[in-house]
Enzyme design. Structure first.
Site, mmCIF file in Angstrom:
data_model
loop_
_atom_site.group_PDB
_atom_site.id
_atom_site.type_symbol
_atom_site.label_atom_id
_atom_site.label_comp_id
_atom_site.label_asym_id
_atom_site.label_seq_id
_atom_site.Cartn_x
_atom_site.Cartn_y
_atom_site.Cartn_z
ATOM 1 N N ARG A 10 -26.630 -24.576 -25.605
ATOM 2 C CA ARG A 10 -28.008 -23.867 -25.278
ATOM 3 C C ARG A 10 -28.041 -23.561 -23.856
ATOM 4 N NH1 ARG A 10 -30.677 -21.153 -29.559
ATOM 5 N NH2 ARG A 10 -32.564 -21.200 -28.408
ATOM 6 N N ASN A 69 -27.317 -9.765 -26.315
ATOM 7 C CA ASN A 69 -27.254 -11.063 -25.332
ATOM 8 C C ASN A 69 -26.057 -11.960 -25.598
ATOM 9 O OD1 ASN A 69 -28.073 -12.196 -27.736
ATOM 10 N ND2 ASN A 69 -30.001 -12.933 -27.177
ATOM 11 N N LYS A 84 -21.154 -12.656 -29.868
ATOM 12 C CA LYS A 84 -21.759 -11.339 -30.364
ATOM 13 C C LYS A 84 -21.128 -10.125 -30.102
ATOM 14 C CE LYS A 84 -26.585 -13.207 -30.506
ATOM 15 N NZ LYS A 84 -27.986 -12.980 -30.454
ATOM 16 N N TYR A 113 -30.168 -14.438 -40.449
ATOM 17 C CA TYR A 113 -31.231 -14.351 -39.536
ATOM 18 C C TYR A 113 -32.638 -14.146 -40.515
ATOM 19 C CZ TYR A 113 -28.726 -13.857 -35.316
ATOM 20 O OH TYR A 113 -28.023 -13.993 -34.070
ATOM 21 N N GLU A 136 -26.392 -23.484 -40.559
ATOM 22 C CA GLU A 136 -25.286 -22.125 -40.004
ATOM 23 C C GLU A 136 -24.105 -22.591 -40.188
ATOM 24 O OE1 GLU A 136 -27.112 -21.781 -35.786
ATOM 25 O OE2 GLU A 136 -28.912 -21.052 -36.949
ATOM 26 N N HIS A 194 -24.825 -16.546 -29.614
ATOM 27 C CA HIS A 194 -25.913 -17.250 -30.603
ATOM 28 C C HIS A 194 -25.292 -18.543 -30.259
ATOM 29 C CE1 HIS A 194 -28.155 -18.658 -33.798
ATOM 30 N NE2 HIS A 194 -26.868 -19.325 -34.238
HETATM 31 P P1 RTP Z 1 -29.877 -16.963 -30.981
HETATM 32 O O1 RTP Z 1 -30.652 -17.180 -32.099
HETATM 33 O O2 RTP Z 1 -29.187 -15.432 -31.230
HETATM 34 O O3 RTP Z 1 -29.020 -18.041 -30.283
HETATM 35 O O4 RTP Z 1 -30.939 -16.627 -29.830
HETATM 36 P P2 RTP Z 1 -32.365 -17.274 -29.714
HETATM 37 O O5 RTP Z 1 -32.285 -18.705 -30.389
HETATM 38 O O6 RTP Z 1 -32.159 -17.647 -28.149
HETATM 39 O O7 RTP Z 1 -33.352 -16.389 -29.969
HETATM 40 P P3 RTP Z 1 -34.076 -16.142 -31.252
HETATM 41 O O8 RTP Z 1 -35.700 -16.572 -31.007
HETATM 42 O O9 RTP Z 1 -33.351 -17.259 -32.373
HETATM 43 O O10 RTP Z 1 -33.753 -14.945 -31.743
HETATM 44 C C1 RTP Z 1 -32.759 -14.255 -32.640
HETATM 45 C C2 RTP Z 1 -32.213 -13.081 -31.609
HETATM 46 O O11 RTP Z 1 -33.092 -12.133 -31.821
HETATM 47 C C3 RTP Z 1 -33.137 -11.403 -30.732
HETATM 48 N N1 RTP Z 1 -34.500 -11.266 -30.190
HETATM 49 N N2 RTP Z 1 -35.302 -10.313 -29.829
HETATM 50 N N3 RTP Z 1 -37.045 -8.292 -28.847
HETATM 51 C C4 RTP Z 1 -37.538 -9.654 -28.879
HETATM 52 O O12 RTP Z 1 -38.492 -10.046 -28.765
HETATM 53 C C5 RTP Z 1 -36.386 -10.546 -29.525
HETATM 54 N N4 RTP Z 1 -36.632 -11.782 -29.557
HETATM 55 C C6 RTP Z 1 -35.607 -12.434 -30.293
HETATM 56 C C7 RTP Z 1 -32.314 -11.796 -29.745
HETATM 57 O O13 RTP Z 1 -31.178 -11.002 -29.708
HETATM 58 C C8 RTP Z 1 -32.035 -13.105 -30.229
HETATM 59 O O14 RTP Z 1 -30.867 -13.800 -29.728
HETATM 60 MG MG MG Z 2 -32.271 -18.455 -32.496
#
Ligand code: RTP
Ligand code: MG
Length: 142
Positions: free
Chosen positions: A87, A114, A11, A51, A128, A117
């Site tokens: 992951r 963070n 990112k 997204y 994706e 991804h």
């Molecule tokens: P990613 O998709 O980026 O690999 O991350 P992830 O699966 O761990 O998290 P996901 O639930 O898919 O959320 C995508 C990205 O959105 C941001 N996020 N912000 N403020 C919040 O509560 C929140 N929750 C998610 C994060 O940057 C996350 O990587």
């Molecule tokens: Mg995700």
């Protein structure tokens, strides 16, 4: 276990920190191969489309703004159990909760910025990968 492919993104925060190489090294040391990669600066439309599953979530505008704030590296990682392995290497979404030694614990500043991804399931990985790459841009080394 089977050989899988997963979509990884380094990112904008990690690219801005000059941490591309260190992050790639973690994937390679864990036995994942980078079989496709490119650096792009996502447009608003590209980030929103990528997204789309989070469209109704309160963090969606911030997420899109962050992901378009600078260039990213999008890539395909291939290897045994690649989706879960990636992951595990990434760590928890919120870096404050990420295990020591994970990419997010070591490189991420916040839940928005963070660092990486990774696809979360075989279905997400397929969608994706196709979002960013044509078949002829993926180069397995066998
Ligand atoms: P990613 O998709 O980026 O690999 O991350 P992830 O699966 O761990 O998290 P996901 O639930 O898919 O959320 C995508 C990205 O959105 C941001 N996020 N912000 N403020 C919040 O509560 C929140 N929750 C998610 C994060 O940057 C996350 O990587
Ligand atoms: Mg995700």
């Amino acid at each position: 276990m089977s050989v899988e492919r997963t979509l990884s993104i380094i990112k904008p925060d990690a690219v801005a920190k000059n941490a591309i190489g260190e992050i790639e090294t973690r994937f390679e040391k864990a036995g994942l191969q980078i079989v496709a990669a490119k650096m792009i600066h996502l447009s608003q439309e590209q980030a929103e489309g990528f997204y789309a599953e989070h469209k109704e979530r309160p963090f969606f505008p911030d997420l899109v703004a962050f992901m378009t704030s600078g260039p990213v590296v999008v890539q395909v990682l291939e290897g045994e159990n690649a989706i879960a392995k990636n992951r595990d290497l990434m760590g928890a979404t919120n870096p404050e909760e990420a295990e020591p030694g994970t990419i997010r614990a070591d490189f991420a500043k916040s839940i928005d910025a963070n660092a990486v991804h990774g696809s979360d399931s075989p279905e997400s990985a397929e969608r994706e990968i196709a979002y960013y790459f044509n078949d002829n841009e993926i180069c397995p080394r066998g």
